[in-house]
Design a protein around this motif. Sequence first.
Motif, PDB file in Angstrom:
ATOM      1  N   UNK A   1      88.575  23.694  88.373  1.00 40.31           N
ATOM      2  CA  UNK A   1      88.922  24.396  87.363  1.00 40.31           C
ATOM      3  C   UNK A   1      87.750  24.369  86.346  1.00 40.31           C
ATOM      4  N   UNK A   2      87.173  23.139  86.195  1.00 37.38           N
ATOM      5  CA  UNK A   2      86.304  23.144  85.063  1.00 37.38           C
ATOM      6  C   UNK A   2      85.067  23.851  85.554  1.00 37.38           C
ATOM      7  N   UNK A   3      84.590  23.641  86.632  1.00 32.71           N
ATOM      8  CA  UNK A   3      83.492  24.425  87.216  1.00 32.71           C
ATOM      9  C   UNK A   3      83.584  25.979  87.018  1.00 32.71           C
ATOM     10  N   UNK A   4      84.907  26.403  87.395  1.00 30.24           N
ATOM     11  CA  UNK A   4      84.958  27.938  87.490  1.00 30.24           C
ATOM     12  C   UNK A   4      84.954  28.493  85.883  1.00 30.24           C
ATOM     13  N   UNK A   5      85.481  27.642  85.080  1.00 32.57           N
ATOM     14  CA  UNK A   5      85.638  28.013  83.459  1.00 32.57           C
ATOM     15  C   UNK A   5      84.150  28.170  83.264  1.00 32.57           C
ATOM     16  N   UNK A   6      83.097  27.622  83.483  1.00 33.43           N
ATOM     17  CA  UNK A   6      81.598  27.842  83.338  1.00 33.43           C
ATOM     18  C   UNK A   6      81.353  29.076  83.360  1.00 33.43           C
ATOM     19  N   UNK A   7      82.060  29.910  84.173  1.00 32.78           N
ATOM     20  CA  UNK A   7      81.523  31.387  84.811  1.00 32.78           C
ATOM     21  C   UNK A   7      81.013  31.403  85.886  1.00 32.78           C
ATOM     22  N   UNK A   8      80.513  32.795  86.373  1.00 32.65           N
ATOM     23  CA  UNK A   8      79.922  33.093  87.362  1.00 32.65           C
ATOM     24  C   UNK A   8      78.666  32.132  87.871  1.00 32.65           C
ATOM     25  N   UNK A   9      78.632  31.868  89.133  1.00 30.93           N
ATOM     26  CA  UNK A   9      77.724  31.242  89.488  1.00 30.93           C
ATOM     27  C   UNK A   9      77.994  29.632  89.670  1.00 30.93           C
ATOM     28  N   UNK A  10      79.440  29.596  89.527  1.00 31.30           N
ATOM     29  CA  UNK A  10      79.947  27.991  89.538  1.00 31.30           C
ATOM     30  C   UNK A  10      79.518  27.492  90.806  1.00 31.30           C
ATOM     31  N   UNK A  11      79.510  27.928  92.006  1.00 31.51           N
ATOM     32  CA  UNK A  11      79.313  27.486  93.320  1.00 31.51           C
ATOM     33  C   UNK A  11      77.999  27.125  93.434  1.00 31.51           C
ATOM     34  N   UNK A  12      77.016  27.860  93.004  1.00 32.47           N
ATOM     35  CA  UNK A  12      75.490  27.456  92.634  1.00 32.47           C
ATOM     36  C   UNK A  12      75.427  26.121  92.103  1.00 32.47           C
TER      37      UNK A  12
END
Length: 85
Positions: free
Chosen positions: A56-67
């Motif tokens: 969730x924290x990574x997703x909250x950082x916006x687009x490109x979280x998987x990168x």
Amino acid sequence: MRKKSATDWKRLEQARDADIDLTEIPELDDTFFEQAQLHVPPKQAVTMRLDADVLEWFREQGKGYQTRINRLLRAYMQMHQQRHS
């Protein structure tokens, strides 16, 4: 930025390109770019389990979280490769 920059931005803005000392880092010329090759490691889709709050924290950082996750894992891998070589 959280920390105040120690860079003298006014002096940097006023500097001319001719004032930059390139003795240790020569400028890249046309020959370099003509011979340069881009190496992008292939990606592989995986399924992995992450703690819900971490994802969730990574997703909250916006687009490109998987990168961003991939970059962190690569940095971790490289750090350990250097320690063991």
